[in-house]
Design a protein around this motif. Structure first.
Motif, PDB file in Angstrom:
ATOM      1  N   TRP A 136       0.827  -1.207   0.000  1.00 35.19           N
ATOM      2  CA  TRP A 136       0.000   0.000   0.000  1.00 35.19           C
ATOM      3  C   TRP A 136       0.862   1.257   0.000  1.00 35.19           C
ATOM      4  N   ILE A 137       1.850   1.312   0.872  1.00 31.67           N
ATOM      5  CA  ILE A 137       2.715   2.492   0.976  1.00 31.67           C
ATOM      6  C   ILE A 137       3.472   2.714  -0.330  1.00 31.67           C
ATOM      7  N   THR A 138       4.026   1.634  -0.885  1.00 28.55           N
ATOM      8  CA  THR A 138       4.802   1.738  -2.125  1.00 28.55           C
ATOM      9  C   THR A 138       3.941   2.236  -3.277  1.00 28.55           C
ATOM     10  N   LEU A 139       2.746   1.679  -3.423  1.00 30.66           N
ATOM     11  CA  LEU A 139       1.888   2.061  -4.543  1.00 30.66           C
ATOM     12  C   LEU A 139       1.350   3.482  -4.392  1.00 30.66           C
ATOM     13  N   VAL A 140       1.036   3.893  -3.188  1.00 30.93           N
ATOM     14  CA  VAL A 140       0.583   5.274  -2.975  1.00 30.93           C
ATOM     15  C   VAL A 140       1.684   6.260  -3.343  1.00 30.93           C
ATOM     16  N   ILE A 141       2.905   5.966  -2.913  1.00 31.99           N
ATOM     17  CA  ILE A 141       4.037   6.839  -3.241  1.00 31.99           C
ATOM     18  C   ILE A 141       4.284   6.856  -4.744  1.00 31.99           C
ATOM     19  N   PHE A 142       4.301   5.667  -5.360  1.00 34.32           N
ATOM     20  CA  PHE A 142       4.556   5.574  -6.794  1.00 34.32           C
ATOM     21  C   PHE A 142       3.479   6.301  -7.595  1.00 34.32           C
ATOM     22  N   SER A 143       2.215   6.115  -7.223  1.00 33.01           N
ATOM     23  CA  SER A 143       1.114   6.747  -7.944  1.00 33.01           C
ATOM     24  C   SER A 143       1.194   8.263  -7.858  1.00 33.01           C
ATOM     25  N   ASN A 144       1.463   8.789  -6.664  1.00 35.87           N
ATOM     26  CA  ASN A 144       1.568  10.239  -6.505  1.00 35.87           C
ATOM     27  C   ASN A 144       2.778  10.793  -7.237  1.00 35.87           C
ATOM     28  N   LEU A 145       3.885  10.062  -7.203  1.00 32.51           N
ATOM     29  CA  LEU A 145       5.080  10.494  -7.914  1.00 32.51           C
ATOM     30  C   LEU A 145       4.845  10.492  -9.416  1.00 32.51           C
ATOM     31  N   TYR A 146       4.203   9.438  -9.911  1.00 30.37           N
ATOM     32  CA  TYR A 146       3.922   9.336 -11.342  1.00 30.37           C
ATOM     33  C   TYR A 146       3.017  10.474 -11.801  1.00 30.37           C
ATOM     34  N   ARG A 147       1.953  10.740 -11.033  1.00 32.63           N
ATOM     35  CA  ARG A 147       1.031  11.819 -11.403  1.00 32.63           C
ATOM     36  C   ARG A 147       1.718  13.175 -11.337  1.00 32.63           C
ATOM     37  N   THR A 148       2.645  13.345 -10.394  1.00 31.87           N
ATOM     38  CA  THR A 148       3.367  14.619 -10.278  1.00 31.87           C
ATOM     39  C   THR A 148       4.286  14.832 -11.473  1.00 31.87           C
ATOM     40  N   LEU A 149       5.005  13.775 -11.862  1.00 33.21           N
ATOM     41  CA  LEU A 149       5.935  13.895 -12.988  1.00 33.21           C
ATOM     42  C   LEU A 149       5.218  14.121 -14.303  1.00 33.21           C
ATOM     43  N   HIS A 150       4.016  13.545 -14.455  1.00 37.29           N
ATOM     44  CA  HIS A 150       3.298  13.633 -15.730  1.00 37.29           C
ATOM     45  C   HIS A 150       2.048  14.509 -15.622  1.00 37.29           C
ATOM     46  N   ARG A 151       2.039  15.392 -14.625  1.00 39.10           N
ATOM     47  CA  ARG A 151       0.861  16.254 -14.448  1.00 39.10           C
ATOM     48  C   ARG A 151       0.747  17.215 -15.624  1.00 39.10           C
ATOM     49  N   LYS A 152      -0.455  17.368 -16.115  1.00 39.43           N
ATOM     50  CA  LYS A 152      -0.727  18.278 -17.230  1.00 39.43           C
ATOM     51  C   LYS A 152      -1.744  19.313 -16.780  1.00 39.43           C
ATOM     52  N   ARG A 153      -1.702  20.441 -17.386  1.00 38.01           N
ATOM     53  CA  ARG A 153      -2.576  21.552 -17.007  1.00 38.01           C
ATOM     54  C   ARG A 153      -3.768  21.698 -17.933  1.00 38.01           C
ATOM     55  N   GLU A 154      -3.713  21.075 -19.096  1.00 41.87           N
ATOM     56  CA  GLU A 154      -4.794  21.206 -20.065  1.00 41.87           C
ATOM     57  C   GLU A 154      -5.225  19.828 -20.534  1.00 41.87           C
TER      58      GLU A 154
END
Length: 313
Positions: A136-154
């Motif tokens: 759980w801890i690993t996947l939560v961290i990975f998911s948030n990191l992935y979304r942060t790196l690939h976050r888009k504004r549009e």
């Protein structure tokens, strides 16, 4: 994914998702709620199977929670905002968690059947809970990191705008599904082989063992049918983008959306795993009096005797 597919394709995807998400959500919520209540309130004894099943129920319930939002995002081409990012984090945390817990159940079953003496050392409810907590801890961290790196504004929610291949998506599918698929397949095949050998030496237990083989086979088929199309589509998109075949991307996007919808069916089908897990718990089994399986009377040594409770889960 990309800007917007043509109207006909978009309308067909919306109808397909409605036809799938509505019954999955309608059936999944009560089934998971009942299963959670039974496991947490009715069953007093904590075992490895119970730990894994409770975590699987939680992961499936979170996935069910995202379905109305995903349908809404597809219908109205919802922009990227806080709600979108929150639902994405929930979805991309709990789908791989569901896959990994099913993998852990397969490994746990394999160890219990093939190595019953070593299982006493390797298996315990505390160890199972610790493994699930780390996941759980690993996947939560990975998911948030992935979304942060690939976050888009549009753009639209759950849609990739760029045609650049993402190696993180390749890593996600290989480590998050195809490696677990190999493990689940190996463990299931080995358990089935062990049970078939047992049938040859214990004809009076043939009916029980056949049911156990059927359960393991069905669990494997559900796992493959639900998750394989989606992860194949992710690999296909990566290959198409890496090859620069941009004209094929709209069709691949449609395949991704349809296969992602099919993957959500696992939230309901896992309920059958909850039922089969009942064989380990007398309290749970008594709630289904018409479906209680016979318990074998074995006198063989423990090393050569597989635990039927572990097979049924």
């Amino acid at each position: 994914m990309d800007n917007c597919t043509d109207r006909n394709a978009h309308g067909g995807i919306v109808l397909f998702q409605m036809a799938l998400y509505i019954p999955v959500f309608t059936l999944g919520i009560p089934l998971n709620s009942i299963a959670f209540w039974v496991f947490c309130c009715k069953l007093k004894r904590w075992t490895e199977t119970k730990v894994y099943m409770v975590n699987l129920i939680v992961a499936d319930s979170f996935l069910l929670f995202t379905l109305p939002f995903m349908l809404y995002f597809t219908m109205y081409k919802h922009p990227v905002d806080g709600l979108c990012l929150a639902i994405q984090n929930i979805y991309f945390t709990n789908m791989p968690m569901s896959v990994l817990i099913i993998t852990l159940i397969a490994i746990d079953r394999y160890i219990a059947i093939k190595f019953p003496l070593k299982a006493k050392v390797l298996r315990s409810p505390l160890k199972s809970a610790s493994i699930c907590g780390i996941l759980w801890i690993t996947l939560v961290i990975f998911s948030n990191l992935y979304r942060t790196l690939h976050r888009k504004r549009e753009g639209c929610c759950f849609q990739k705008e760029s045609f650049q291949p993402r190696y993180s998506s390749l890593f996600y599918s290989i480590c998050g599904y195809f490696i677990p698929l190999g493990i689940v397949t190996f463990c299931s095949v080995q358990v089935i082989r062990c049970l078939r050998e047992k049938m040859a030496t214990s004809p009076h237990e043939t009916k029980l063992l056949q049911k156990a083989i059927h359960i393991v086979s069905v669990n494997l088929c559900v796992f493959v049918v639900c998750f394989s199309p989606f992860h194949i589509s992710v690999l296909l998109r990566f290959a198409v983008e890496a090859a620069g075949a941009h004209s094929l991307i709209p069709g691949v996007i449609t395949f991704i959306k349809i296969s992602a919808s099919l993957a959500s069916c696992n939230c309901c089908l896992d309920a059958f795993c909850y039922y089969f897990a009942a064989k380990e718990f007398p309290e749970f089994s008594s709630m289904f009096p018409k479906c209680i399986f016979m318990r074998p009377k074995m006198n063989q040594s423990e090393e050569s005797q597989p635990s039927m409770d572990e097979v049924m889960t």
